[in-house]
Each structure stands twice: as structure tokens, then as C-alpha cells.
Write a protein that holds these residues in place. Structure first.
Motif: not given
Length: 155
Positions: A85-87, A89, A92-96, A120-121
Motif C-alpha cells: 500500500s506504499e507509494d 516514498r 501509505c497511499s490511498e490511490s495505490v 486514508y488507505t
């Protein structure tokens, strides 16, 4: 603990394609069916308590334990598919997480989701899992909104 929850769910839900057979005097050998769990957690950033390096060994051990005891999930084999779920960087990224959840649903049709953990994810993935009627178990996502608005999410 997560997998015990799933075992409890297994009492009332049979995986797709499972055909219930009447008990015969001589039990037939049934082929094993897979139960797939979709795991969406941070892959490398250990700043999150629910990151894969922290919880992955427990998930793998629980799956090995369940699969080695045929009385726990008779005629089934528990497996998992992991996605981060990481971008780029390590955050945690909600889009990923959302894209990974959709990809996992359509590619593997999982029986349940473990994670994401960040609020948020987890929010958009929780909406998807509710729509798909697939349970989502998260150790994180402490937002109050998860208590009423996400019937398929267990914190």
C-alpha cells in the motif's frame, strides 16, 4: 487472531464453487479448494505497526498452521496474495491501495482482505469490500467512521 476470525466466518460461508455433499458411509476424497486472502499492507516501511515486515511472519505462520491441521478447514487450502500500500516514498497511499484492491479482487477473487492499515488507505478499500460483500480485517484504521459506516470492516 485475524485468521481465527476467518475460521469463525467459514462456519457460515462456503467458498465459491464448493458443493455440499451428503455424508456417505465411506467418505469420498474431495479435492482441496483454495481460500485466498488478499493482503494490502506497507511492504517495507516499519514505521507502521501493521507493516508487512512486522505482521507478515505471523500471517505466514498462521496459514501454515491452519493448512497443516485438516480439522480446521477440511478440504481447503489457505493462501494469500500480498500487495504493498506504499507509494514510491514508502508512505501509505490511498490511490495505490485502492488500485491494488481492485486488481486483487478481479485477478484472485479473494475470500477476505487483510489491511490496509492506514485510515486514508483503508477508507476507500473498505467501501470496495462492502460493495463486494467481502470482509476486510485491519489492525489500523482507527477512525471513528469505521464503526458504523463500514459493515464489512473489522478493526
Amino acid at each position: 487472531m485475524v485468521l481465527l476470525f476467518l475460521l469463525d466466518l467459514s462456519a457460515g460461508r462456503e467458498p465459491r464453487g464448493h458443493v455440499r455433499r451428503h455424508a456417505h458411509r465411506h467418505r469420498e476424497r474431495q479435492p482441496q479448494q483454495n481460500i485466498t486472502l488478499a493482503v494490502i499492507l506497507p511492504q517495507s516501511s516499519i514505521k507502521y505497526p501493521w507493516a508487512w515486515p512486522r505482521v507478515g511472519p505471523a500471517v505466514e505462520r498462521a496459514i501454515r498452521t491452519i493448512n497443516s491441521d485438516p480439522s480446521l478447514l477440511p478440504y481447503h487450502n489457505l493462501t494469500y496474495i500480498f500487495k504493498s500500500s506504499e507509494d514510491e516514498r514508502g508512505i501509505c497511499s490511498e490511490s495505490v491501495a485502492s488500485l491494488e484492491a481492485v486488481d486483487l479482487k478481479w485477478a484472485y477473487d479473494p475470500w477476505a482482505f487483510i489491511g490496509p492499515g492506514c485510515t486514508y488507505t483503508a477508507a476507500p478499500v473498505g467501501m470496495f469490500t462492502a460493495h463486494w460483500e467481502v470482509p476486510m480485517i485491519t489492525a489500523g484504521a482507527p477512525a471513528v467512521g469505521f464503526y458504523d459506516g463500514y459493515p464489512s470492516v473489522t478493526n
